[in-house]
Design a protein around this motif. Structure first.
Motif, PDB file in Angstrom:
ATOM      1  N   UNK A   3      -8.551 -20.203   1.130  1.00  0.00           N
ATOM      2  CA  UNK A   3      -9.093 -18.883   0.748  1.00  0.00           C
ATOM      3  C   UNK A   3      -8.014 -18.002   0.138  1.00  0.00           C
ATOM      4  N   UNK A   4      -8.464 -17.101  -0.707  1.00  0.00           N
ATOM      5  CA  UNK A   4      -7.556 -16.164  -1.357  1.00  0.00           C
ATOM      6  C   UNK A   4      -7.280 -15.019  -0.392  1.00  0.00           C
ATOM      7  N   UNK A   5      -6.086 -14.966   0.170  1.00  0.00           N
ATOM      8  CA  UNK A   5      -5.760 -13.968   1.174  1.00  0.00           C
ATOM      9  C   UNK A   5      -5.365 -12.625   0.579  1.00  0.00           C
ATOM     10  N   UNK A   6      -5.546 -12.470  -0.723  1.00  0.00           N
ATOM     11  CA  UNK A   6      -5.319 -11.159  -1.344  1.00  0.00           C
ATOM     12  C   UNK A   6      -6.571 -10.666  -2.049  1.00  0.00           C
ATOM     13  N   UNK A   7      -7.711 -11.319  -1.784  1.00  0.00           N
ATOM     14  CA  UNK A   7      -8.930 -11.012  -2.507  1.00  0.00           C
ATOM     15  C   UNK A   7      -9.431  -9.614  -2.147  1.00  0.00           C
ATOM     16  N   UNK A   8      -9.695  -8.811  -3.151  1.00  0.00           N
ATOM     17  CA  UNK A   8     -10.298  -7.482  -2.993  1.00  0.00           C
ATOM     18  C   UNK A   8     -11.338  -7.322  -4.072  1.00  0.00           C
ATOM     19  N   UNK A   9     -12.175  -6.300  -3.924  1.00  0.00           N
ATOM     20  CA  UNK A   9     -13.157  -6.035  -4.955  1.00  0.00           C
ATOM     21  C   UNK A   9     -12.471  -5.474  -6.197  1.00  0.00           C
ATOM     22  N   UNK A  10     -13.045  -5.763  -7.345  1.00  0.00           N
ATOM     23  CA  UNK A  10     -12.421  -5.363  -8.599  1.00  0.00           C
ATOM     24  C   UNK A  10     -12.392  -3.849  -8.776  1.00  0.00           C
ATOM     25  N   UNK A  11     -13.328  -3.137  -8.127  1.00  0.00           N
ATOM     26  CA  UNK A  11     -13.402  -1.703  -8.352  1.00  0.00           C
ATOM     27  C   UNK A  11     -12.687  -0.888  -7.274  1.00  0.00           C
ATOM     28  N   UNK A  12     -11.936  -1.556  -6.405  1.00  0.00           N
ATOM     29  CA  UNK A  12     -11.169  -0.830  -5.387  1.00  0.00           C
ATOM     30  C   UNK A  12      -9.859  -0.372  -6.007  1.00  0.00           C
ATOM     31  N   UNK A  13      -9.663   0.921  -6.117  1.00  0.00           N
ATOM     32  CA  UNK A  13      -8.460   1.481  -6.746  1.00  0.00           C
ATOM     33  C   UNK A  13      -7.684   2.290  -5.721  1.00  0.00           C
ATOM     34  N   UNK A  14      -6.397   1.996  -5.601  1.00  0.00           N
ATOM     35  CA  UNK A  14      -5.521   2.750  -4.713  1.00  0.00           C
ATOM     36  C   UNK A  14      -4.191   2.983  -5.422  1.00  0.00           C
ATOM     37  N   UNK A  15      -3.602   4.131  -5.152  1.00  0.00           N
ATOM     38  CA  UNK A  15      -2.320   4.478  -5.738  1.00  0.00           C
ATOM     39  C   UNK A  15      -1.205   4.194  -4.745  1.00  0.00           C
ATOM     40  N   UNK A  16      -0.109   3.641  -5.252  1.00  0.00           N
ATOM     41  CA  UNK A  16       1.047   3.332  -4.415  1.00  0.00           C
ATOM     42  C   UNK A  16       2.273   3.968  -5.068  1.00  0.00           C
ATOM     43  N   UNK A  17       2.472   5.246  -4.784  1.00  0.00           N
ATOM     44  CA  UNK A  17       3.593   5.986  -5.347  1.00  0.00           C
ATOM     45  C   UNK A  17       4.317   6.689  -4.201  1.00  0.00           C
ATOM     46  N   UNK A  18       5.527   6.229  -3.903  1.00  0.00           N
ATOM     47  CA  UNK A  18       6.341   6.827  -2.845  1.00  0.00           C
ATOM     48  C   UNK A  18       5.587   6.945  -1.520  1.00  0.00           C
ATOM     49  N   UNK A  19       4.838   5.894  -1.185  1.00  0.00           N
ATOM     50  CA  UNK A  19       4.093   5.892   0.072  1.00  0.00           C
ATOM     51  C   UNK A  19       4.958   5.295   1.169  1.00  0.00           C
ATOM     52  N   UNK A  20       4.822   5.847   2.364  1.00  0.00           N
ATOM     53  CA  UNK A  20       5.580   5.348   3.518  1.00  0.00           C
ATOM     54  C   UNK A  20       4.705   4.534   4.466  1.00  0.00           C
ATOM     55  N   UNK A  21       3.542   4.129   3.993  1.00  0.00           N
ATOM     56  CA  UNK A  21       2.661   3.312   4.820  1.00  0.00           C
ATOM     57  C   UNK A  21       2.020   2.264   3.927  1.00  0.00           C
ATOM     58  N   UNK A  22       1.568   1.189   4.548  1.00  0.00           N
ATOM     59  CA  UNK A  22       0.959   0.091   3.801  1.00  0.00           C
ATOM     60  C   UNK A  22      -0.435   0.472   3.336  1.00  0.00           C
ATOM     61  N   UNK A  23      -0.800  -0.019   2.166  1.00  0.00           N
ATOM     62  CA  UNK A  23      -2.154   0.211   1.666  1.00  0.00           C
ATOM     63  C   UNK A  23      -3.142  -0.584   2.515  1.00  0.00           C
ATOM     64  N   UNK A  24      -4.309   0.004   2.727  1.00  0.00           N
ATOM     65  CA  UNK A  24      -5.338  -0.609   3.557  1.00  0.00           C
ATOM     66  C   UNK A  24      -6.528  -0.957   2.678  1.00  0.00           C
ATOM     67  N   UNK A  25      -6.814  -2.235   2.564  1.00  0.00           N
ATOM     68  CA  UNK A  25      -7.969  -2.696   1.809  1.00  0.00           C
ATOM     69  C   UNK A  25      -9.000  -3.262   2.781  1.00  0.00           C
ATOM     70  N   UNK A  26     -10.258  -2.900   2.614  1.00  0.00           N
ATOM     71  CA  UNK A  26     -11.280  -3.435   3.517  1.00  0.00           C
ATOM     72  C   UNK A  26     -11.479  -4.926   3.293  1.00  0.00           C
ATOM     73  N   UNK A  27     -11.841  -5.625   4.348  1.00  0.00           N
ATOM     74  CA  UNK A  27     -12.103  -7.056   4.258  1.00  0.00           C
ATOM     75  C   UNK A  27     -13.401  -7.298   3.497  1.00  0.00           C
ATOM     76  N   UNK A  28     -13.347  -8.136   2.471  1.00  0.00           N
ATOM     77  CA  UNK A  28     -14.521  -8.431   1.668  1.00  0.00           C
ATOM     78  C   UNK A  28     -14.769  -9.925   1.527  1.00  0.00           C
ATOM     79  N   UNK A  29     -13.955 -10.766   2.118  1.00  0.00           N
ATOM     80  CA  UNK A  29     -14.138 -12.206   1.975  1.00  0.00           C
ATOM     81  C   UNK A  29     -15.274 -12.660   2.887  1.00  0.00           C
TER      82      UNK A  29
END
Length: 370
Positions: A318-344
């Motif tokens: 399985x693709x362990x980085x799979x996310x929906x194509x329309x999920x957009x998040x910004x990662x600019x000088x963030x001090x925490x990990x991005x959280x993507x909902x499970x969609x597999x």
């Protein structure tokens, strides 16, 4: 000789006379009052009764086309479920707007439609947004249903649609009181704003719903609801809600007459492909990047529902980085990990059983199964 002083009668002040007279009347009336007092204590007011209503649903009288226009014969003979209660902010009071829900079915789908009347259609709130974007959806006008297909008052499928047809679906767990919007089902819905309000028409494939096996008549728990946000958010339902009860599904109305339902095998295959390439920087004086060789990773997830209560799931690479194509998040000088909902799909099956007040299981933390 001593002088005789005449006796002068002093008048009693009016205030004192009134007080003495009132005291005398009270003492005189006390025995009579005591004799007329009831011997039994007053009875408490009877509690409010919230009856459940069962609506009989019949098969469609014609084919149904999901287009937001309720002109088929099937809708003329469909069961009508009214929404007569506003449970927030009012407490089971008549709602400020009229809504009716129509329900019918055939061998493949359960069909639900709404006529949401509005005195000022120009005030209807409707926006295009991502699927399951509930933070934005709850600010829009929308309608929905809660369906307890096993009628056990433990779990239910929830579907919401706004006037433009934007969808949100979830599994509601009564035990945990949680709406799990990570669950997704493939279904069709169309919304349309009219001069009288808006109309929503939806079809839910039976092969993707779970229910009791057998071709006999079934009874499901059912609630139709509407959100009407104006100066406050009015929440309207087809059922009364007893605030003294801690359960929700136990108060649902029922739909009956569902006969000859077949879930089907519901075989689902989800292939995945991940492509990557790594480029290396050349010495600083050149400033170019050395192009690396591309690599590909293929994977496959499968699902087979061979009974209504048993499903076989499997996955290969399985693709362990799979996310929906329309999920957009910004990662600019963030001090925490991005959280993507499970969609597999492999990890979504039965995920509501792992729901806890503090999230203890998050399958995306698994980065390499080997």
């Amino acid at each position: 000789m001593p002088l005789a002083c005449p006796r002068v009668s002093r008048p009693i002040p009016l205030r004192r006379f009134t007080a003495v007279l009132a005291a005398g009347l009270a003492l005189g009336a006390a025995p009579a009052i005591a004799q007329t007092m009831p011997s039994q204590p007053p009875q408490a007011a009877s509690p409010r009764v919230f009856p459940k209503v069962t609506f009989t649903v019949s098969r469609t009288a014609s084919d149904v086309r999901i287009d937001g226009v309720l002109d088929e014969q099937a809708w003329k003979t469909a069961a009508v479920v009214p929404l007569p209660y506003e449970w927030s902010p009012g407490d089971n009071v008549p709602p400020p707007v009229e809504t009716e829900c129509l329900v019918t079915y055939d061998a493949k789908n359960l069909y639900v439609a709404f006529r949401a009347h509005d005195p000022k259609p120009a005030d209807i709130r409707a926006h295009l947004m991502d699927r399951d974007d509930t933070d934005t959806l709850i600010q829009d006008d929308h309608v929905g249903v809660m369906i307890d297909t096993f009628n056990d008052e433990r779990r239910a499928f929830q579907f919401r649609v706004n006037p433009l047809g934007v969808q949100a679906d979830a599994v509601f767990s009564e035990q945990d009181g949680v709406e799990d919007f990570s669950w997704d089902m493939i279904w069709t819905a169309v919304g349309r704003v009219t001069v009288e309000g808006y109309i929503v028409e939806a079809a839910f494939p039976l092969k993707q719903l779970r229910f009791q096996p057998g071709m006999g008549a079934q009874t499901w728990g059912f609630e139709a609801f509407r959100s009407w946000p104006r100066n406050v958010r009015h929440r309207i339902s087809s059922q009364a809600r007893d605030r003294d009860k801690g359960c929700l599904l136990c108060q649902e109305n029922k739909i009956s007459g569902l006969e000859g339902l077949a879930q089907g095998r519901n075989v689902e295959l989800d292939p995945t492909a991940t492509f990557s390439r790594t480029d290396n920087r050349e010495p600083p004086d050149t400033g170019a990047l050395q192009t690396g060789d591309p690599s590909a990773e293929l994977g496959l997830s499968g699902r087979w529902s061979f009974t209504s209560s048993m499903t076989l799931n499997g996955t290969v690479n399985p693709d362990f980085s799979q996310v929906e194509a329309d999920v957009a998040q910004l990662d600019v000088n963030q001090r925490f990990a991005l959280f993507y909902p499970e969609k597999r799909p492999f990890f979504l099956e039965g995920i509501d059983y792992f729901v806890t007040p503090i999230q203890s299981v998050f399958t995306r933390t698994v980065v390499d199964p080997y």
